[in-house]
Scaffold this motif. Structure first.
Motif, mmCIF file in Angstrom:
data_model
loop_
_atom_site.group_PDB
_atom_site.id
_atom_site.type_symbol
_atom_site.label_atom_id
_atom_site.label_comp_id
_atom_site.label_asym_id
_atom_site.label_seq_id
_atom_site.Cartn_x
_atom_site.Cartn_y
_atom_site.Cartn_z
ATOM 1 N N HIS A 193 0.950 -1.212 -0.091
ATOM 2 C CA HIS A 193 0.106 -0.042 -0.284
ATOM 3 C C HIS A 193 0.964 1.177 0.135
ATOM 4 O O HIS A 193 0.842 2.093 -0.814
ATOM 5 C CB HIS A 193 -0.891 -0.294 1.252
ATOM 6 N N CYS A 194 1.755 1.179 0.871
ATOM 7 C CA CYS A 194 2.720 2.287 0.874
ATOM 8 C C CYS A 194 3.496 2.514 -0.202
ATOM 9 O O CYS A 194 3.712 3.649 -0.763
ATOM 10 C CB CYS A 194 3.680 2.199 2.152
ATOM 11 N N LEU A 195 4.069 1.607 -0.857
ATOM 12 C CA LEU A 195 4.811 1.519 -1.990
ATOM 13 C C LEU A 195 4.049 2.028 -3.354
ATOM 14 O O LEU A 195 4.566 2.930 -3.862
ATOM 15 C CB LEU A 195 5.401 0.260 -2.403
ATOM 16 N N THR A 196 2.856 1.609 -3.266
ATOM 17 C CA THR A 196 1.983 2.337 -4.245
ATOM 18 C C THR A 196 2.005 3.850 -4.254
ATOM 19 O O THR A 196 2.127 4.425 -5.273
ATOM 20 C CB THR A 196 0.482 1.673 -4.282
ATOM 21 N N GLY A 197 1.504 4.390 -3.033
ATOM 22 C CA GLY A 197 1.632 5.919 -3.133
ATOM 23 C C GLY A 197 3.078 6.583 -3.284
ATOM 24 O O GLY A 197 3.179 7.335 -4.131
ATOM 25 N N CYS A 198 3.927 5.864 -2.612
ATOM 26 C CA CYS A 198 5.042 6.415 -2.580
ATOM 27 C C CYS A 198 5.729 6.286 -4.147
ATOM 28 O O CYS A 198 6.673 7.323 -4.744
ATOM 29 C CB CYS A 198 6.156 5.710 -1.908
ATOM 30 N N ALA A 199 5.497 5.317 -4.915
ATOM 31 C CA ALA A 199 5.892 5.024 -6.280
ATOM 32 C C ALA A 199 5.276 5.973 -7.213
ATOM 33 O O ALA A 199 6.031 6.607 -8.151
ATOM 34 C CB ALA A 199 5.734 3.633 -6.799
ATOM 35 N N ILE A 200 3.931 6.444 -6.947
ATOM 36 C CA ILE A 200 3.342 7.263 -7.839
ATOM 37 C C ILE A 200 4.092 8.748 -7.525
ATOM 38 O O ILE A 200 4.302 9.274 -8.620
ATOM 39 C CB ILE A 200 1.618 7.252 -7.670
ATOM 40 N N GLY A 201 4.079 8.965 -6.625
ATOM 41 C CA GLY A 201 4.742 10.355 -6.022
ATOM 42 C C GLY A 201 6.175 10.432 -6.680
ATOM 43 O O GLY A 201 6.387 11.365 -7.196
ATOM 44 N N GLU A 202 6.995 9.553 -6.211
ATOM 45 C CA GLU A 202 8.275 9.408 -6.767
ATOM 46 C C GLU A 202 8.481 9.448 -8.050
ATOM 47 O O GLU A 202 9.318 10.285 -8.258
ATOM 48 C CB GLU A 202 8.849 8.210 -5.853
ATOM 49 N N VAL A 203 8.028 8.586 -8.784
ATOM 50 C CA VAL A 203 8.080 8.516 -10.411
ATOM 51 C C VAL A 203 7.701 9.760 -10.868
ATOM 52 O O VAL A 203 8.165 10.513 -11.613
ATOM 53 C CB VAL A 203 7.410 7.432 -10.958
ATOM 54 N N LEU A 204 6.612 10.648 -10.377
ATOM 55 C CA LEU A 204 5.999 11.675 -10.762
ATOM 56 C C LEU A 204 6.790 12.743 -10.531
ATOM 57 O O LEU A 204 7.280 13.670 -11.500
ATOM 58 C CB LEU A 204 4.629 12.071 -10.241
ATOM 59 N N MET A 244 10.364 12.804 -10.059
ATOM 60 C CA MET A 244 11.537 12.495 -10.600
ATOM 61 C C MET A 244 11.183 12.752 -12.333
ATOM 62 O O MET A 244 12.020 13.338 -12.737
ATOM 63 C CB MET A 244 11.789 10.916 -10.675
ATOM 64 N N VAL A 245 9.994 12.469 -12.846
ATOM 65 C CA VAL A 245 9.757 12.718 -14.341
ATOM 66 C C VAL A 245 9.618 14.316 -14.371
ATOM 67 O O VAL A 245 10.292 14.911 -15.287
ATOM 68 C CB VAL A 245 8.700 12.154 -14.722
ATOM 69 N N LEU A 281 15.149 20.612 -13.250
ATOM 70 C CA LEU A 281 15.319 21.297 -12.024
ATOM 71 C C LEU A 281 16.772 20.466 -11.374
ATOM 72 O O LEU A 281 17.172 19.537 -11.795
ATOM 73 C CB LEU A 281 14.285 20.748 -11.022
ATOM 74 N N HIS A 282 17.200 21.511 -10.502
ATOM 75 C CA HIS A 282 18.378 20.944 -9.894
ATOM 76 C C HIS A 282 18.034 19.590 -9.368
ATOM 77 O O HIS A 282 16.879 19.365 -8.925
ATOM 78 C CB HIS A 282 18.847 22.122 -8.668
ATOM 79 N N ASN A 283 19.210 18.758 -9.010
ATOM 80 C CA ASN A 283 18.749 17.643 -8.374
ATOM 81 C C ASN A 283 18.335 17.512 -6.955
ATOM 82 O O ASN A 283 17.297 16.634 -6.700
ATOM 83 C CB ASN A 283 20.082 16.588 -8.215
ATOM 84 N N ALA A 284 18.745 18.363 -6.309
ATOM 85 C CA ALA A 284 18.140 18.574 -4.721
ATOM 86 C C ALA A 284 16.506 19.049 -4.818
ATOM 87 O O ALA A 284 15.749 18.457 -4.153
ATOM 88 C CB ALA A 284 19.051 19.670 -4.010
ATOM 89 N N ALA A 285 16.087 19.771 -5.859
ATOM 90 C CA ALA A 285 15.023 20.193 -5.976
ATOM 91 C C ALA A 285 14.017 18.972 -6.574
ATOM 92 O O ALA A 285 12.821 18.741 -6.288
ATOM 93 C CB ALA A 285 14.700 21.667 -7.020
ATOM 94 N N THR A 286 14.468 18.015 -7.370
ATOM 95 C CA THR A 286 13.798 17.195 -8.096
ATOM 96 C C THR A 286 13.691 16.040 -7.117
ATOM 97 O O THR A 286 12.666 15.434 -6.620
ATOM 98 C CB THR A 286 14.568 16.334 -9.085
ATOM 99 N N LEU A 287 14.612 15.877 -5.952
ATOM 100 C CA LEU A 287 14.554 14.916 -4.899
ATOM 101 C C LEU A 287 13.360 15.332 -3.835
ATOM 102 O O LEU A 287 12.525 14.758 -3.440
ATOM 103 C CB LEU A 287 15.758 14.763 -4.048
ATOM 104 N N LEU A 343 10.861 17.618 -4.513
ATOM 105 C CA LEU A 343 9.677 17.355 -5.242
ATOM 106 C C LEU A 343 8.972 15.740 -5.096
ATOM 107 O O LEU A 343 7.857 15.564 -4.666
ATOM 108 C CB LEU A 343 9.651 17.948 -6.542
ATOM 109 N N SER A 344 9.850 14.862 -5.359
ATOM 110 C CA SER A 344 9.657 13.525 -5.473
ATOM 111 C C SER A 344 9.307 13.115 -3.798
ATOM 112 O O SER A 344 8.411 12.468 -3.598
ATOM 113 C CB SER A 344 10.788 12.536 -5.837
#
Length: 154
Positions: free
Chosen positions: A23-34, A36-37, A44-50, A52-53
């Protein structure tokens, strides 16, 4: 539900922890992938991308918990408190590990959206985060915390 269902042990506890982590992975993966993309696409700077993710992982992770709690009839403020109790440590663990792995993979943050390194490191980071987060959720559920607070709403 019986009392045993609320306080699982052994294999039942591990199964509950795995389900909570999926369940956690589902929400995290959606947010993380979005995140990062979006960050990579916008340059964006790497720190800003991290960051945001990280933020989007919490937004989507909490959203997946709040939705069924609202459907169970709780007001939004109470549903948000349930989501905080159920998911915060799980999402935090997953995001620290996930982002740590991505940072540790040489070139992953600088790889483009059409790079196997970008997608491979992202997928690998989520797998590692899942493996590390299962014992965290097992520990929480075993103590009546984390996703254990969701039982009354299912």
């Amino acid at each position: 539900m019986s009392a045993h269902d609320h306080n699982p042990t052994g294999r039942a506890l591990t199964s509950s922890a795995i389900a909570a982590t999926v369940h956690c992975l589902t929400g995290c993966a959606i947010g993380e992938v979005l995140g990062m993309v979006i960050g990579t696409a916008l340059g964006l700077h790497n720190a800003a991308t991290l960051i945001l993710s990280f933020v989007l992982a919490f937004v989507f992770g909490y959203s997946l918990t709040i939705r069924p709690v609202l459907a169970a009839g709780l007001p939004l403020a109470r549903a948000f408190k349930v989501a905080l109790a159920a998911d915060t440590l799980s999402i935090l663990t997953m995001e620290i590990v996930d982002n740590g792995v991505i940072v540790a993979v040489p070139g992953a943050l600088d790889a483009g959206l059409f790079s196997l390194l970008f997608w491979g490191s992202l997928a690998f980071s989520l797998v590692v985060a899942f493996v590390v987060t299962v014992p965290v959720n097992r520990w929480l559920i075993g103590r009546g915390k984390g996703h254990a607070v969701m039982h009354e709403f299912h």
